[in-house]
Design an enzyme around this catalytic site. Structure first.
Site, short mmCIF file in Angstrom:
data_model
loop_
_atom_site.label_atom_id
_atom_site.label_comp_id
_atom_site.label_asym_id
_atom_site.label_seq_id
_atom_site.Cartn_x
_atom_site.Cartn_y
_atom_site.Cartn_z
N SER A 657 14.15 19.43 -13.31
CA SER A 657 13.00 18.92 -12.56
C SER A 657 12.85 17.41 -12.68
CB SER A 657 11.71 19.61 -13.02
OG SER A 657 11.44 19.31 -14.38
N LYS A 700 1.74 19.74 -14.24
CA LYS A 700 2.29 18.38 -14.32
C LYS A 700 1.32 17.36 -13.73
CE LYS A 700 7.12 19.87 -14.25
NZ LYS A 700 8.40 19.90 -13.51
#
EC number: 3.4.21.53
Length: 821
Positions: A657, A700
């Site tokens: 990611s 996040k």
């Protein structure tokens, strides 16, 4: 070029459940949920597996814990089993020919306990009747007649023999060795001297006569023995007649009652034969004389346990087919056991009445539900379960018998035919483990019911969610939910799966939130649970688990973990990571840096070099080389050295990611353009520069927002996510409000070029027909830097050759900052 078009509007940051779509005031107005929420695929599989009756089509319910596997199948079976026939009762009875091999009898449901009661009453009556019959005058007279006849016949035989012997000068006398013929003289036995004085002819005559009389004595004794046998037979027949007269008329009604079951009738006949053969057991027992003066021994009554009936499986209260869930599937709990009783001296004894059933016996004719993990963990359970399914019978055995050096005497009960549907519940991991590593598994569990952890959000599912809430509130006496409370719960469900078009089927977590929200509503003195109570329950649940997150936030606040949320820097960017600590998941920013220099080392992943990088992260870094080669090496070779590092990372790094983040950082280092530090980046990338979706996007974003908030929101901060992650946004109300007020932003990008424009404020630049990029663009600056590095390397190579010639062939010294060793 403006990048405002890439900013996500507030409407896309979360899906909101409209309370107005509900027609109820509170969940008290709703009925209970019938059936299962979603899971159409699993329900179809269960229906097929329960409907097919061929061997081996048992079920495995695969899914994550909390997806409703157990409750679903139990509810289905509860309704289905009522309409199915009730299975037979099973009883164990004594095998009078081989007591160590008890036999089974199958009777219609409820008849097992009736047979047990009938036999109890029979033995109670027989124990009272037989002693009276044995003491009756008629029995004693008949017995005396038989004995007297025997004695008279014997007396006649011996009287005739004695008369004949007396006429021939002999007498019949009893000695130690038995009856013998002895010659006599004047009514007395010959002395040795008198016998020796006789002439030889007289001796010979006496010997001949004695032999003849001895032969006749033997004939008489033979007749006596025959008479004795006939007398015993007559006494036995007398006892049999007595037994038939006393027991038969008690057993005849039972034979008639169970006449349609030949095995029971055969057993009753065997009972009658055994009672008649052991009439003495029914007589009062005389006290045993103690070998030690003053010590009284207890009277030892004969045991009549052999006539008892062990009701092994009793279905008289069962409606339809049995449904049995065994939470602890040990061998004995599944397949039964033979108990032992300790006697004086430590000897353990057992009999057929101590045979106890297991869950498989109770579920016979119906359904057995077990947990796959528990079955596999318990020794012998899995192998024995396979054996039962393969042989279609349940056999009670001692699993440790094969491991003993000395075998012990035990019983071998007759096996019971197995006709049951076995349902195992387990995780997908256990399912695939069994499927690939256990060959027999595919033979015996051919139906898989796959429970998904997420279900599509439809109007029907939302309505069923409200019914689910109503069911829990009513069953557990919780406060009812109003429309806003149900809406908040459904939004939390979408948050759990991080998908605006899906809802969670982790009903265990949803049920827990229902209970917690009801608790907080009660604390507030409210009569209903609204959206605020649901929100408070979520916040309190997080608060109980986020101590580690708060400690890490303190490290960001005091500068221990260095992250910039303002300004710009070259070769430095904020990446985003997700951490899971027990039951709590949260996001945190992490600084990523990159440096480039002359050399031929290519991409150096510092985490990989020190073995802190996982294989997926390594793959993501290697993709960067492919991107750079395809983007900038179409007209020249790549020759550079670069390093990428997660700063202040002291633990493993895994996942791809951050690959787009690392690429942005690398492009900044090559181009010399500074990157906005108020923007954090997430997303993986492929070799063509397409930004790919990642997981944990909400955590996040919220993690970086928390750091920015603690340092002060400037209005220029935000997070850049892949466009394909837009549907996964279910952000908290606080973050959504900050975006609404313009204090925080969410950008959505599909390519690296879009992302680098947002981060640097400079256009990326598209490749022109002449193979170059527009001047002043990011790609132009990167391409120019790569060309300069190649030219420098060429110059370095040429000067190195000249120096080598000047030095007489010795190599030129390495330049400081050159290729790393």
């Amino acid at each position: 070029m403006s990048t405002d078009r890439l900013k996500l509007p507030v409407e896309k940051l979360r899906w909101t459940c409209d309370p107005a779509q509900f027609e109820f005031t509170t969940t008290d107005d709703l009925p209970e949920l019938e059936g299962t929420l979603g899971q159409a695929r699993a329900l179809a599989s269960i229906d097929f597996g329960l409907g097919i009756h061929e061997s081996g089509f048992n079920l495995f319910l695969a899914g994550e814990p909390g997806t409703g596997r157990s409750s679903t199948v139990k509810n289905i079976l509860k309704k289905r089993a009522k309409g199915e026939p009730t299975p037979s009762d099973w009883v164990y009875v004594n095998n009078f020919k081989s007591p160590d091999l008890p036999i089974t009898l199958a009777l219609p449901a409820g008849k097992g306990s009736e047979l047990e009661q009938d036999m109890r009453e029979l033995i109670s009556a027989v124990r009272s009747i037989i002693p009276k019959a044995l003491d009756s005058k008629e029995y004693e007279a008949n017995k005396a007649t038989i004995v007297e006849s025997y004695q008279e016949h014997n007396n006649e035989l011996f009287s005739a023999l004695e008369a004949e012997a007396q006429g021939k000068g002999f007498a019949l006398q009893r000695t130690v060795s038995g009856l013998v013929m002895v010659p006599q003289k004047e009514d007395r036995n010959f002395t040795q001297e008198e016998y020796e004085a006789l002439p030889e002819e007289e001796k010979e005559r006496i010997s001949t006569v004695g032999q003849e009389l001895t032969d006749k004595l033997n004939d008489v004794l033979r007749q006596v023995r025959e008479n004795e046998k006939q007398t015993k037979d007559a006494l036995a027949q007398l006892d049999r007649d007595l037994g038939n007269a006393t027991v038969g008329h008690h057993l005849d009604p039972l034979r008639e009652k169970y006449g349609d079951n030949p095995t029971v009738v055969e057993y009753l006949n065997a009972v009658q034969e055994d009672i008649i053969a052991n009439l003495e057991d029914f007589k009062p027992q005389q006290p045993v004389q103690s070998p030690i003066p003053g010590l009284k021994l207890p009277r030892q009554e004969p045991s009549f346990e052999r006539y008892q009936v062990n009701v092994f499986v009793d279905n008289h209260e069962t409606e339809g087919a049995p449904v049995v869930f065994e939470p602890n599937p040990t061998y004995n709990n599944l397949f039964g056991r033979i108990e032992h009783v300790m006697q004086m001296g430590g000897m353990a004894t057992t009999n057929f009445t101590l045979i106890k059933p297991g869950a498989l016996h109770r579920a016979n004719g119906g359904y057995l539900i077990v947990d796959a993990r528990e079955v596999l963990m318990n020794p012998f359970s899995w192998d024995s379960l396979k054996r039962c399914i393969r042989n279609a019978e349940i056999k009670i055995e001692d699993p440790l018998e094969q491991y003993r050096f000395i075998t012990t005497v035990s019983m071998k009960p007759e096996s019971i035919p197995l006709q049951a549907k076995i349902i195992m519940i387990g995780s997908p991991w256990i399912y695939y483990l069994l499927f690939h590593l256990e060959p027999d598994y595919r033979k015996f569990f051919k139906v898989k019911a796959d429970f998904d952890s997420r279900i599509a959000r439809t109007a029907e599912v939302i309505r069923d969610y409200a019914l689910f809430v109503a069911t829990h509130c009513k069953n557990e006496k919780l406060l009812p939910f109003d429309r806003s409370g149900v809406a908040g719960l459904i939004e939390y469900s979408a948050r759990l799966v991080e998908d605006q078009n899906k809802l969670s089927s982790q009903f265990m977590e949803i049920a827990d939130l229902i209970r917690e929200a009801s608790y907080w509503a009660g604390k507030d003195g409210s009569q209903v649970v609204d959206h605020g109570h649901v929100t408070r329950a979520i916040e309190q649940k997080i608060y109980r688990s986020n101590r580690i997150e708060e400690r890490m936030q303190e490290l960001f606040d005091d500068g221990t973990i260095m992250v910039d949320t303002d300004g710009a820097a070259v070769g430095q960017i904020n990446g985003l990571a997700v951490m899971t600590v027990g039951d709590h998941t949260f996001g945190r920013p992490s600084r990523v840096t990159s440096r480039v220099w002359l050399g031929r080392a290519g991409m150096v992943n510092i985490e990989r070099e020190v073995k802190l990088s996982g294989p997926i992260h390594d793959k993501g870094v290697l993709i960067l080389t492919g991107y750079l080669g395809g983007k900038f090496a179409h007209d020249k070779p790549l020759s550079f050295s670069a390093s990428i590092c997660f700063e202040q990372n002291y633990e493993g790094v895994e996942g791809d990611s951050a690959s787009s983040t690392e690429l942005y950082c690398l492009l900044s280092a090559f181009s010399g353009l500074p990157v906005r530090q108020g923007i954090a980046v997430t997303g993986s990338v492929n070799q063509h520069g397409m930004v790919q979706p990642i997981g944990g996007v909400n955590y996040k974003i919220e993690g970086f927002y928390a750091v920015c908030k603690s340092r002060g929101l400037t209005g220029d901060q935000g997070v850049m996510i892949p466009a394909s992650n837009e549907r996964h946004l279910m952000l908290s109300d606080e973050v959504v409000q900050a975006v609404r007020e313009g204090k925080f932003h969410i950008w959505s990008v599909s390519t690296i070029d879009e992302g680098i424009e947002i981060l640097t404020g400079v256009p990326a630049g598209a490749l022109q027909e002449d193979g170059s990029y527009p001047e002043g663009t990011v790609n132009f600056l990167v391409d120019r830097r790569l060309r300069e590095m190649i030219e420098s390397m060429k110059k370095f190579g040429s000067s190195g050759e000249k120096d080598e010639k000047k030095n007489g062939g010795a190599p030129a010294p390495a330049l400081e900052g050159g290729q790393p060793s």
